[in-house]
Design an enzyme around this catalytic site. Sequence first.
Site, PDB file in Angstrom:
ATOM      1  N   ASP A   1      29.498  34.313  38.893  1.00 51.40           N
ATOM      2  CA  ASP A   1      29.895  33.902  37.389  1.00 51.40           C
ATOM      3  C   ASP A   1      30.902  32.369  37.542  1.00 51.40           C
ATOM      4  OD1 ASP A   1      28.840  35.486  35.807  1.00 51.40           O
ATOM      5  OD2 ASP A   1      30.695  36.351  34.214  1.00 51.40           O
TER       6      ASP A   1
ATOM      7  N   HIS B   1      25.340  31.236  31.047  1.00 46.16           N
ATOM      8  CA  HIS B   1      26.851  31.930  30.738  1.00 46.16           C
ATOM      9  C   HIS B   1      26.824  30.900  29.556  1.00 46.16           C
ATOM     10  CE1 HIS B   1      29.692  34.269  31.155  1.00 46.16           C
ATOM     11  NE2 HIS B   1      30.401  33.676  32.099  1.00 46.16           N
TER      12      HIS B   1
ATOM     13  N   HIS C   1      30.759  28.874  26.384  1.00 43.17           N
ATOM     14  CA  HIS C   1      31.877  30.215  26.508  1.00 43.17           C
ATOM     15  C   HIS C   1      32.629  30.791  25.413  1.00 43.17           C
ATOM     16  CE1 HIS C   1      34.540  32.961  29.256  1.00 43.17           C
ATOM     17  NE2 HIS C   1      33.163  32.391  29.972  1.00 43.17           N
TER      18      HIS C   1
ATOM     19  N   HIS D   1      33.953  36.394  40.600  1.00 45.41           N
ATOM     20  CA  HIS D   1      34.050  34.447  40.106  1.00 45.41           C
ATOM     21  C   HIS D   1      34.124  33.399  40.907  1.00 45.41           C
ATOM     22  CE1 HIS D   1      34.616  37.152  36.233  1.00 45.41           C
ATOM     23  NE2 HIS D   1      34.610  35.598  36.239  1.00 45.41           N
TER      24      HIS D   1
END
Length: 241
Positions: free
Chosen positions: A58, A109, A113, A207
């Site tokens: 991510d 994504h 966000h 991440h």
Amino acid sequence: MFMLPVIVVSSEAIHWGFQKGMDGKQAEAGKNLDDLLAKYDAFYKGSSDEKVLYLTFDNGYENGHTKSILDTLKTEKVPAAFFVTGHYVESAPDLIKRMVKEGHIVGNHSWHHYDLTSVPNSTMIEELKLVEKEVARMTKQKKTKYVRPPRGIFSENVLKTTRKEGYTHVMWSVAYVDWYADQPKGKKYAYDEIMKQIHPGAVILLHSVSKDNAEALSNVIRDLKKQGYTFRSLDDLAGAR
């Protein structure tokens, strides 16, 4: 005039969670979540019968570690998927281009966000289309068909709405708290947290803001290969379903 009934699905927020895998056993989200994801062709793990892994990242913002991650993936010949936000697309276009050029998947994504369960369906779709449009503008990847919901929050309505637009939700079955970039714990900690959860069919979430992940990645990949694991693309997992 006969009207077809409108089927209303739940907009109740679901916070993704599961029982972590240990000793090579698969993570389990439970029958209810398994059935809900399957209903909309979403997934969080692959088959338990093969020692295959799917590596995903991510990328909310760039913290200086993605180049190292990409270098490692190139050296080890491992494919990955990077789920990016609008901020990442705007601030790190050269890295986006490199991801696609080197055969990785750029996933969606969302642009801002947002918690997708908290916005209208039209906004939800716009959030995904904005990322897709910008990635397509700068690379040869014209569709960001895989979506990862911000903060791991989704609903049946989110799954249904995005699937109708051609998107597939990809959750995960291996993860740890690695997104606090200002709280490094060292590459050994990252290595241990990843390795103890590994299981056949795992979709690994890391991440990219984490220095620990970047530094541990080579050892993780090499040692998993020694254990007989191979790494494949999300396209392979989606195609096998």
